[in-house]
Enzyme design. Structure first.
Site, PDB file in Angstrom:
ATOM      1  N   GLU A   1       5.560   1.326  12.100  1.00 53.38           N
ATOM      2  CA  GLU A   1       6.866   1.955  12.357  1.00 53.38           C
ATOM      3  C   GLU A   1       6.780   3.031  13.438  1.00 53.38           C
ATOM      4  OE1 GLU A   1       8.973   4.325   9.144  1.00 53.38           O
ATOM      5  OE2 GLU A   1      10.670   3.337  10.103  1.00 53.38           O
ATOM      6  N   GLU A   2       5.773   3.875  13.317  1.00 53.14           N
ATOM      7  CA  GLU A   2       5.673   4.978  14.273  1.00 53.14           C
ATOM      8  C   GLU A   2       5.453   4.455  15.683  1.00 53.14           C
ATOM      9  OE1 GLU A   2       3.950   4.914  11.390  1.00 53.14           O
ATOM     10  OE2 GLU A   2       4.482   6.723  10.249  1.00 53.14           O
TER      11      GLU A   2
ATOM     12  N   ASP B   1      11.065  -3.571  10.749  1.00 51.66           N
ATOM     13  CA  ASP B   1      10.321  -2.311  10.866  1.00 51.66           C
ATOM     14  C   ASP B   1       9.790  -1.996   9.476  1.00 51.66           C
ATOM     15  OD1 ASP B   1       9.528   0.364  10.936  1.00 51.66           O
ATOM     16  OD2 ASP B   1      11.575   1.130  11.093  1.00 51.66           O
TER      17      ASP B   1
HETATM   18  N1  AR6 Z   1       3.445  -6.708  14.195  1.00 53.61           N
HETATM   19  C1  AR6 Z   1       3.108  -7.420  13.079  1.00 53.61           C
HETATM   20  N2  AR6 Z   1       2.364  -6.928  12.084  1.00 53.61           N
HETATM   21  C2  AR6 Z   1       1.926  -5.663  12.184  1.00 53.61           C
HETATM   22  C3  AR6 Z   1       2.225  -4.863  13.310  1.00 53.61           C
HETATM   23  C4  AR6 Z   1       3.020  -5.439  14.348  1.00 53.61           C
HETATM   24  N3  AR6 Z   1       3.347  -4.754  15.429  1.00 53.61           N
HETATM   25  N4  AR6 Z   1       1.648  -3.656  13.130  1.00 53.61           N
HETATM   26  C5  AR6 Z   1       1.025  -3.712  11.945  1.00 53.61           C
HETATM   27  N5  AR6 Z   1       1.173  -4.920  11.372  1.00 53.61           N
HETATM   28  P1  AR6 Z   1       2.123  -0.542   7.943  1.00 53.61           P
HETATM   29  P2  AR6 Z   1       3.543  -0.347   5.367  1.00 53.61           P
HETATM   30  C6  AR6 Z   1       0.653  -5.358  10.049  1.00 53.61           C
HETATM   31  O1  AR6 Z   1       0.939   0.057   7.292  1.00 53.61           O
HETATM   32  O2  AR6 Z   1       2.363  -0.718   4.543  1.00 53.61           O
HETATM   33  C7  AR6 Z   1       4.472   4.139   8.085  1.00 53.61           C
HETATM   34  O3  AR6 Z   1       4.007   5.450   8.081  1.00 53.61           O
HETATM   35  C8  AR6 Z   1      -0.750  -4.857   9.734  1.00 53.61           C
HETATM   36  O4  AR6 Z   1      -1.400  -5.862   8.982  1.00 53.61           O
HETATM   37  O5  AR6 Z   1       2.683   0.128   9.147  1.00 53.61           O
HETATM   38  O6  AR6 Z   1       4.880  -0.910   5.013  1.00 53.61           O
HETATM   39  C9  AR6 Z   1       5.915   4.059   7.644  1.00 53.61           C
HETATM   40  O7  AR6 Z   1       6.675   5.119   8.152  1.00 53.61           O
HETATM   41  C10 AR6 Z   1      -0.469  -3.643   8.878  1.00 53.61           C
HETATM   42  O8  AR6 Z   1      -1.554  -3.318   8.031  1.00 53.61           O
HETATM   43  O9  AR6 Z   1       3.353  -0.746   6.920  1.00 53.61           O
HETATM   44  C11 AR6 Z   1       5.767   4.122   6.158  1.00 53.61           C
HETATM   45  O10 AR6 Z   1       5.626   5.429   5.711  1.00 53.61           O
HETATM   46  C12 AR6 Z   1       0.727  -4.101   8.086  1.00 53.61           C
HETATM   47  O11 AR6 Z   1       1.498  -4.833   9.052  1.00 53.61           O
HETATM   48  C13 AR6 Z   1       4.509   3.334   5.910  1.00 53.61           C
HETATM   49  O12 AR6 Z   1       3.742   3.427   7.114  1.00 53.61           O
HETATM   50  C14 AR6 Z   1       1.526  -3.011   7.463  1.00 53.61           C
HETATM   51  O13 AR6 Z   1       1.844  -2.030   8.399  1.00 53.61           O
HETATM   52  C15 AR6 Z   1       4.812   1.877   5.667  1.00 53.61           C
HETATM   53  O14 AR6 Z   1       3.606   1.227   5.370  1.00 53.61           O
END
Ligand code: AR6
Length: 523
Positions: A311-312, A293
Site C-alpha cells: 500500500e505504501e 490496494d
Molecule cells: N503486486 C502484487 N502483489 C504484491 C505487491 C504488488 N505490487 N506487493 C506485495 N505483494 P502487504 P497486507 C504481495 O504486506 O498483509 C501496509 O502497511 C506480497 O506477497 O503489503 O494486507 C498496509 O497499510 C506481500 O507479502 O499487505 C497495512 O497496514 C503481500 O502481497 C498492511 O501493510 C501482502 O502485502 C497490510 O498488510
C-alpha cells in the site's frame, strides 16, 4: 522467471478482456448529486486543467468538511514583540513563504512558525543534508521548494468551495481535478492543515510531519528517504506541466442486511475465469483492471511513517492517492474506497527496506469520458491475524468475504473489469494466501468479475490455487457449497496444502448430500 518460460496458468489475459483490450471495461459515471461532490466545472476537456467549482456558500470550516488552511476561522496564537496575539494562520503561512528559504533549518523554522508542538524534523534534515548531493540540495531550494510553495498558496483559488468528509457508513464520492490535488498535497507537504481534535483519531491525516520527523529506526531510514524522493519527483512533474485530468474517490458501504448470504449463493465458482501469474505486479500488469490496494483501515497505512509495503509503495508512486487521507474516515468492516483516475509518476525497485525510487514513470493510461485515467484502485483492508488459526473462524472469513465483496461489487452489472489482486492480507497482516485466494475468488464470483491473481513469485501457490480452481470448476461447486466446507475446516495442524486437500476430500465424501437434501425436500 527470466528464461522466457510461461509464468501463468488459467485463462489468457486477452480472453478476460473479451478480445477488446484492457480499456474497454465500464467506468462509474461522474454525476453531480448530493452524494457526489464534483469540485471542478464540467465538462472536462483535457485541453487544460478544469476550472474549480465556486460556491456561494463555501464550506471551509465545519464538522462535515475538511478544515481549509485558508479559512478565516483558522487562527494561530503567536508572540510578537513580547505580546501574545492571534493571527490568521494563512497570513502567517503566506508571510513565511514570501522570503526565500535556503536550507533545512529555515524550512523547519518556516513550518514551525504556524505549527505548535512539532517534533524535530529529523528525516527531512537527513533528506536535505545527507542524502542529496550539493547540486540536488541547491536545486531543491531554488527550484523544487518554490514550486511547492506556489502550488500550496494557490489553494484558495483552486479549491474555493471546500471538500466534504467521506464519513463512516455513508456512500459518498468526491471528484477533484489533479491540479486541485497537487495544491492540496503541496499544503500537506508544508504541513498547513490545521490539527483538529474532533477527527484526529478517526482520520489518517495528511500533513507530512510524521514522515519528516521519523527517527530512531535505522533499518527503515532508507525507505523513508526513497519515499521522499518519489514525492519530490511528483511535485517536480506536476509543477512543470499541471495535469489536466480528474480523480474520483468513492466511499462504499453495504449494510449487513444487504450483504450476500454466502451460505445461500448458488453461483458456480467455475463461472469466474481466473488468470494466475507468479510474475508481475498489480500496478504494472493489472492495467485497466480493478487493482486491489492491500490497505490499512487508515487508508495509506504507514505511508507517512515507516511503512513500505504494497500500500505504501502504491501511494508514493501514485501520490494522488495520498490526498484520500485528508477526507476518508477510517474504514469500517463493510466499507471500501474506490479511486478512479490516479496517475503513476515514479518507477521503483526493491520492496520494504530495499525499496528505491527508480526514476520518472510516464503513465500512458488513456482517459475515460469523464477525464480520469483508466486506473481504478480498490482500497480494502484485511484483518491482521496474530494467530494463524483465527482466520478460519467463520466470523473472520465472513468479515473478509464481505470486505472483498464491498470492494468488488458494482451497481453496473455487465462489462465489469476483472479484479487484479494477489496475497491480500498475507504479508504484514499474516493471513494465509491459500485461504485469501479462495475468499477473493468467491467475492469475485458473487460480484460478477473475473480474477487476475499475482502470486508475487510464489509458484507453488500459483499451481495449487489453479489446481483447486480446476477441481471446483469441474465439479460445479457453488459458492454456498464451498462456504459450508470452509466453515467445517479445523485449523489445528493447518498447513496451506491441507486446506485444499480438505476441501477436495470433504466435497467428494459429501457429494451425495444434494440427493439427500432432495429426498428431505420431497418428503
Ligand atoms: N503486486 C502484487 N502483489 C504484491 C505487491 C504488488 N505490487 N506487493 C506485495 N505483494 P502487504 P497486507 C504481495 O504486506 O498483509 C501496509 O502497511 C506480497 O506477497 O503489503 O494486507 C498496509 O497499510 C506481500 O507479502 O499487505 C497495512 O497496514 C503481500 O502481497 C498492511 O501493510 C501482502 O502485502 C497490510 O498488510
Amino acid at each position: 522467471i527470466s528464461d522466457g518460460s510461461k509464468t501463468w496458468v488459467g485463462s489468457d489475459i486477452s480472453e478476460l478482456c473479451l478480445g477488446k483490450g484492457p480499456w474497454s471495461f465500464i467506468v462509474t459515471p461522474v454525476n453531480i448529486s448530493k452524494y457526489h461532490a464534483v469540485l471542478y466545472e464540467l465538462p472536462v476537456t483535457l485541453d487544460e486543467p478544469p476550472k474549480p467549482h465556486e460556491s456561494v456558500q463555501p464550506k471551509l470550516w465545519d464538522d462535515e468538511h475538511v478544515r481549509m488552511p485558508f479559512s478565516e476561522k483558522n487562527l494561530f496564537p503567536i508572540t510578537e514583540n513580547g505580546i501574545n496575539v492571534i493571527k490568521l494562520r494563512w497570513n502567517i503561512i503566506k508571510d513565511t513563504f514570501s522570503k526565500p528559504i535556503t536550507n533545512g533549518d529555515e524550512l523547519e523554522a518556516a513550518i514551525r512558525s504556524y505549527n505548535s508542538n512539532l517534533p524535530k524534523l529529523e528525516a527531512l534534515h537527513r533528506f536535505l543534508e545527507e542524502v542529496s548531493g550539493e547540486e540536488e540540495i541547491d536545486f531543491f531550494f531554488t527550484d523544487v521548494l518554490p514550486k511547492i510553495v506556489k502550488l500550496a498558496l494557490a489553494l484558495p483559488e483552486l479549491v474555493p468551495a471546500g471538500i466534504p468528509l467521506l464519513r463512516k457508513n455513508h456512500c459518498r464520492s468526491v471528484s477533484l481535478s489533479q491540479a486541485q490535488i497537487a495544491s492540496l498535497l503541496a499544503n500537506a507537504f508544508l504541513c498547513t492543515f490545521p490539527w483538529r481534535k474532533d477527527v484526529a483519531n478517526t482520520f489518517p491525516g495528511v500533513n507530512f510531519v510524521r514522515l519528516f520527523a521519523a527517527h530512531g529506526r535505522p533499518d527503515r531510514e532508507n525507505s523513508i528517504m526513497e519515499k521522499l524522493k518519489c514525492i519530490v519527483h511528483y511535485f517536480l512533474v506536476v509543477a512543470a506541466a499541471v495535469p489536466v485530468g480528474v480523480v474520483t474517490f468513492e466511499r462504499k458501504f453495504i449494510p449487513k442486511a444487504d450483504m450476500p448470504r454466502w451460505d445461500m449463493l448458488d453461483s458456480d465458482l467455475g463461472s469466474t475465469k481466473i488468470h494466475v501469474d507468479s510474475s508481475g505486479t498489480i500496478e504494472d500488469n493489472g492495467l485497466g483492471f480493478l487493482q486491489v490496494d492491500f490497505a490499512n483501515k487508515n487508508v495509506g497505512g504507514g505511508v507517512l511513517g515507516y511503512g513500505c509495503v504494497q500500500e505504501e509503495i502504491r501511494f508514493v508512486i501514485c501520490p494522488e492517492l495520498l490526498i484520500s487521507r485528508l477526507f476518508v474516515e477510517q474504514l469500517g468492516d463493510q466499507e471500501a474506497v474506490i479511486v478512479t483516475g490516479v496517475e503513476r509518476y515514479s518507477k521503483y525497485k526493491g520492496y520494504g527496506d530495499s525499496f528505491e525510487y527508480d526514476g520518472n514513470f510516464i503513465d500512458e493510461t488513456p482517459h475515460d469520458e469523464y477525464g480520469r485515467r483508466r486506473t481504478t484502485v480498490c482500497i480494502i483492508d484485511a484483518i491482521r491475524f496474530n494467530k494463524p488459526r483465527d482466520q478460519f473462524r467463520p466470523s473472520a472469513m465472513l468479515r473478509e468475504l464481505n470486505k472483498a465483496y464491498v470492494g468488488f461489487s458494482s451497481r453496473q452489472k455487465c462489462n465489469l473489469a476483472p479484479v487484479a489482486t494477489g496475497n491480500w492480507g498475507c504479508g504484514a497482516f499474516r493471513g494465509s494466501a491459500y485461504l485469501k485466494a479462495l475468499l477473493q475468488l468467491m467475492a469475485c464470483c458473487a460480484a460478477g468479475r473475473n480474477l487476475v491473481y499475482y502470486s508475487f513469485g510464489d509458484e507453488e501457490l500459483r499451481r495449487d490455487f489453479h489446481g483447486i480452481y480446476q477441481f471446483l470448476s469441474e465439479k460445479g461447486v457453488t459458492i454456498k457449497q464451498l462456504w459450508r466446507i470452509l466453515c467445517g475446516f479445523s485449523p489445528s495442524g493447518f498447513s496451506d496444502t491441507s486446506l485444499y486437500l480438505f476441501i477436495q476430500q470433504t466435497y467428494i465424501t459429501q457429494k451425495k448430500e444434494p440427493v439427500i437434501e432432495k429426498l428431505v425436500e420431497n418428503k
